[in-house]
Design a protein around this motif. Structure first.
Motif, mmCIF file in Angstrom:
data_model
loop_
_atom_site.group_PDB
_atom_site.id
_atom_site.type_symbol
_atom_site.label_atom_id
_atom_site.label_comp_id
_atom_site.label_asym_id
_atom_site.label_seq_id
_atom_site.Cartn_x
_atom_site.Cartn_y
_atom_site.Cartn_z
ATOM 1 N N MET A 100 -4.989 -83.436 42.356
ATOM 2 C CA MET A 100 -5.798 -84.158 41.369
ATOM 3 C C MET A 100 -5.036 -84.281 40.056
ATOM 4 O O MET A 100 -4.471 -83.311 39.562
ATOM 5 N N LEU A 101 -5.034 -85.479 39.504
ATOM 6 C CA LEU A 101 -4.400 -85.712 38.215
ATOM 7 C C LEU A 101 -5.228 -85.062 37.110
ATOM 8 O O LEU A 101 -6.451 -85.192 37.072
ATOM 9 N N LYS A 102 -4.571 -84.364 36.190
ATOM 10 C CA LYS A 102 -5.244 -83.694 35.069
ATOM 11 C C LYS A 102 -4.767 -84.329 33.762
ATOM 12 O O LYS A 102 -3.557 -84.438 33.526
ATOM 13 N N VAL A 103 -5.711 -84.709 32.912
ATOM 14 C CA VAL A 103 -5.378 -85.395 31.658
ATOM 15 C C VAL A 103 -6.157 -84.775 30.508
ATOM 16 O O VAL A 103 -7.373 -84.577 30.597
ATOM 17 N N VAL A 104 -5.440 -84.480 29.414
ATOM 18 C CA VAL A 104 -6.070 -84.021 28.173
ATOM 19 C C VAL A 104 -5.742 -85.027 27.083
ATOM 20 O O VAL A 104 -4.595 -85.463 26.950
ATOM 21 N N ILE A 105 -6.761 -85.401 26.306
ATOM 22 C CA ILE A 105 -6.630 -86.436 25.279
ATOM 23 C C ILE A 105 -6.931 -85.853 23.901
ATOM 24 O O ILE A 105 -7.854 -85.056 23.742
ATOM 25 N N TRP A 106 -6.135 -86.259 22.914
ATOM 26 C CA TRP A 106 -6.439 -85.915 21.506
ATOM 27 C C TRP A 106 -6.576 -87.230 20.751
ATOM 28 O O TRP A 106 -5.653 -88.043 20.706
#
Length: 264
Positions: free
Chosen positions: A1-7
């Motif tokens: 699963m692709l994991k993405v964190v956004i700021w």
């Protein structure tokens, strides 16, 4: 699963439906199995508080909050094996600070959109804006941008890089001079953590009139005549303060241009 964190960027929040929230929904439609987490810099659920935090506060404390949030909360199991980080505008250099200072859980790819990696020489978004807000911000920055109070309370001042007073910037910058490893004493951890990235993608906007100088999203600056200076002509690149020269040799840097204005 692709994991993405956004700021998110200045004046925004983690989940604003008109900006980051809409982007998240589009990403979920495009990649339905993706785990996405969008950052705030406090535990407050108030959008007003988060917008205020994007203008006022100590950036180092904001980065520390994110480091602790990703490492010590229920988010960690989702991210422990690594994630991709997306930073919009000032969120780009803040996520880079996360990589340099913490990186636990580790970032696999860092992607920044219109970030001010080498700082700004005027108030972001106020180049041609004479509104009361911009006038107050310009006054704050021009009057005493490197005072201890301004440097620990006004977010944009903490990545303000004076063209005329570089020595004062080096001495008194609360944030940018440190994460760019510009001071005489370098932090080897910053370079080591940057080199651990698989890719560092820097995207600038073709018609960006918010970020001055326009070369900053690619770590460029200006020369003594205030002409645009590309990354490979800067001391930071040639002396490899952050490992960017090494990363380019290893094909880890991507420089992209997208049409339109700043984060449009």
């Amino acid at each position: 699963m692709l994991k993405v964190v956004i700021w998110h960027g200045m004046g925004d929040t983690c989940c604003n439906e008109a900006s980051i929230g809409g982007f998240m929904e589009n990403l979920k439609e495009l990649l339905p199995d993706t785990f996405i987490y969008s950052l705030n810099v406090s535990d407050s659920e108030s959008e007003l508080v988060e917008r205020k935090n994007s203008y006022f506060g100590n950036v180092n404390e904001h980065v520390d909050f994110v480091c602790n949030k990703l490492r010590d909360s229920d988010i960690y199991p989702h991210l422990k094996n690594g994630f991709n980080a997306l930073g919009f505008s000032q969120g780009g250099q803040f996520l880079r600070a996360y990589v340099e200072r913490c990186n636990d859980p580790p970032v696999y790819n860092l992607i920044t959109y219109g970030a001010q990696h080498n700082g700004v020489s005027t108030v972001p978004g106020c180049v041609n804006d004479d509104s009361d807000f911009c006038e107050r911000m310009k006054m704050l920055l021009s009057a005493n941008v490197y005072s201890s109070f301004i440097q620990t309370h006004v977010v944009q001042a903490q990545y303000f890089k004076s063209i005329d007073y570089y020595d004062e910037y080096l001495e008194k910058s609360n944030f940018l001079a440190d994460i760019n490893n510009e001071r005489e004493e370098k932090n080897p951890k910053y370079k080591e953590n940057m080199l651990s990235l698989n890719k560092f993608v820097m995207i600038r906007f073709e018609d960006d009139d918010m970020v001055v100088p326009s070369t900053s999203p690619w770590f460029g600056w200006v020369d003594d005549f205030e002409e645009n200076l590309p990354l490979n002509k800067t001391d930071g690149y040639n002396e490899d303060w952050l490992g960017l020269k090494t990363m380019e040799k290893e094909n880890k840097l991507d420089f992209l241009v997208t049409p339109g204005g700043h984060v449009s």
